[in-house]
Design an enzyme around this catalytic site. Structure first.
Site, PDB file in Angstrom:
ATOM      1  N   LYS A   1      40.104  43.816  15.171  1.00 19.29           N
ATOM      2  CA  LYS A   1      41.312  43.271  15.788  1.00 19.29           C
ATOM      3  C   LYS A   1      42.154  42.655  14.686  1.00 19.29           C
ATOM      4  CE  LYS A   1      43.055  39.912  19.076  1.00 19.29           C
ATOM      5  NZ  LYS A   1      42.754  39.064  20.226  1.00 19.29           N
TER       6      LYS A   1
ATOM      7  N   LYS B   1      42.218  47.505  17.743  1.00 15.72           N
ATOM      8  CA  LYS B   1      43.416  46.917  18.352  1.00 15.72           C
ATOM      9  C   LYS B   1      44.328  46.373  17.271  1.00 15.72           C
ATOM     10  CE  LYS B   1      44.433  42.897  21.147  1.00 15.72           C
ATOM     11  NZ  LYS B   1      43.861  41.738  21.799  1.00 15.72           N
TER      12      LYS B   1
HETATM   13  C1  PBG Z   1      43.566  36.765  22.552  1.00 11.82           C
HETATM   14  C2  PBG Z   1      44.071  38.126  22.885  1.00 11.82           C
HETATM   15  C3  PBG Z   1      45.312  38.625  22.499  1.00 11.82           C
HETATM   16  C4  PBG Z   1      45.426  39.898  23.044  1.00 11.82           C
HETATM   17  C5  PBG Z   1      44.256  40.161  23.750  1.00 11.82           C
HETATM   18  N1  PBG Z   1      43.426  39.057  23.640  1.00 11.82           N
HETATM   19  C6  PBG Z   1      46.403  37.975  21.739  1.00 11.82           C
HETATM   20  C7  PBG Z   1      46.075  37.273  20.498  1.00 11.82           C
HETATM   21  O1  PBG Z   1      45.075  37.540  19.829  1.00 11.82           O
HETATM   22  O2  PBG Z   1      46.867  36.380  20.187  1.00 11.82           O
HETATM   23  C8  PBG Z   1      46.619  40.761  22.881  1.00 11.82           C
HETATM   24  C9  PBG Z   1      46.763  41.917  23.801  1.00 11.82           C
HETATM   25  C10 PBG Z   1      48.119  42.500  23.849  1.00 11.82           C
HETATM   26  O3  PBG Z   1      49.029  42.160  23.073  1.00 11.82           O
HETATM   27  O4  PBG Z   1      48.326  43.340  24.723  1.00 11.82           O
HETATM   28  N2  PBG Z   1      42.224  36.529  22.546  1.00 11.82           N
END
Ligand code: PBG
Length: 325
Positions: free
Chosen positions: A196, A249
């Site tokens: 991520k 992601k």
């Molecule tokens: C946070 C989380 C995020 C997303 C999923 N879980 C945002 C972040 O890390 O700030 C983003 C998903 C998206 O943008 O569709 N745990």
């Protein structure tokens, strides 16, 4: 050599293209994120995600039944936590009657066969909007992992099929696995957000959950977008620690990562095409600059081509409707 070799022979008609196509997309590949809020009778559109909504529990039934009848097998759920319940340790995340726990139970009641993947991270519960506990402007790792493991256990108790940790703390997959095993939840799986990235494509999601970091950014735990090999290290560790599914992601800007992770592991791999990707396509289509459905389907095939087994997408219902004809 040309003229004996002519690649266009296998492109001539739809039928020959069907026969030689290397990848296929079916509704079985789709997972749908769902945003849930407190209250009654609430269906709120997220302003930066046109056509996407937050639902109160009482309005979930339609959404879940519709998705299931379209052939969507899994939802990935997120809850928006009221400000007064937020603190540094995300205490509300462990409330067995919290919104997430109630949502898991509710969805399993509505449609027992719908797989529920529950988000595990502190940010929606954190007064700082960070994915872990904050001390002196630093994000503590091990202390956060302890809470994440408890949070996972409480989701398993509520009936989650898979725990989906999106926090990027080190060692959390092993800690969650251990906690689940110790408590008899051998069958509850883990879909790890393995790779991520610290991405600006999450903006609309943070609007959806009101979860933007209160200070700084997430670069001390989410990955640097300059790196690719590091994603393999993350994925390998998650496999060793007991992850059942790996996720990459964001999606489109990270197809190379998806491809590498799929090549390097023998695991099911998911891709999360995130809120900013959704927003871009919607905005360009609204302006009439691109064809929405065609670009959406092309994007889905890009994920399949790069190796995705599962596509977690805000487009899930729209894609399913097209696939179902
Ligand atoms: C946070 C989380 C995020 C997303 C999923 N879980 C945002 C972040 O890390 O700030 C983003 C998903 C998206 O943008 O569709 N745990």
């Amino acid at each position: 050599m040309f003229p004996y070799v002519r690649n266009r022979r296998t492109r001539h008609t739809q039928q020959i293209r069907n026969l030689v196509s290397e990848n296929n997309l079916t509704v079985n590949d789709l997972m749908m994120p769902v945003f849930i809020i407190e209250g009654e009778g609430k269906k709120e559109e997220i302003h930066s995600m046109p056509g996407y909504f937050r639902y109160s529990l009482d309005l979930l039934e339609n959404e879940i039944k519709e998705a299931f009848s379209l052939g969507i097998n899994a939802v990935n759920i997120y809850t928006k936590v009221p400000d007064h319940l937020k603190d540094n340790k995300g205490s509300e995340a462990l409330n067995s009657d919290g919104l997430m726990q109630r949502a898991i139970r509710r969805i399993k009641e509505i449609e027992p066969q719908m797989l529920v993947f529950s988000d595990v991270a502190l940010d929606p519960f954190s007064s700082f909007g960070h994915d872990g506990i904050v001390e002196n402007n630093l994000i503590l790792n091990d202390e956060s992992v302890e809470i994440l493991a408890e949070m996972a256990l409480s989701h398993a108790r509520a009936g989650a099929d898979f725990i989906a940790p999106s926090d990027m703390m080190d060692g959390r997959i092993g800690a969650i696995r251990e906690k689940l095993e110790e408590n008899g939840f051998h069958h509850v799986g883990i879909m790890s957000y393995s790779a991520k990235y610290a991405s600006s494509f999450y903006g609309p999601f943070r609007d959806a959950l009101d979860s933007a970091p209160g200070f700084g950014d997430k670069k001390s735990y989410q990955m640097d977008f300059a790196n690719a090999r590091e994603a393999i290290r993350e994925a390998e560790l998650d496999v060793i620690e007991g992850a059942d599914i790996l996720m990459v992601k964001p999606g489109l800007p990270y197809l190379d990562i998806l491809y590498r992770v799929k090549e390097h592991t023998q695991m099911p791999v998911a891709v999360y095409t995130v809120s900013g990707e959704y927003a871009m396509l919607k905005a360009a289509a609204e302006k009439g600059w691109i064809d929405h459905d065609k670009c959406m389907m092309e994007t889905m095939f890009a994920f399949k081509r790069a190796g995705a087994d599962i596509i977690n997408t805000y487009f899930a219902k729209e894609v399913a409707r097209i696939l179902n004809g």
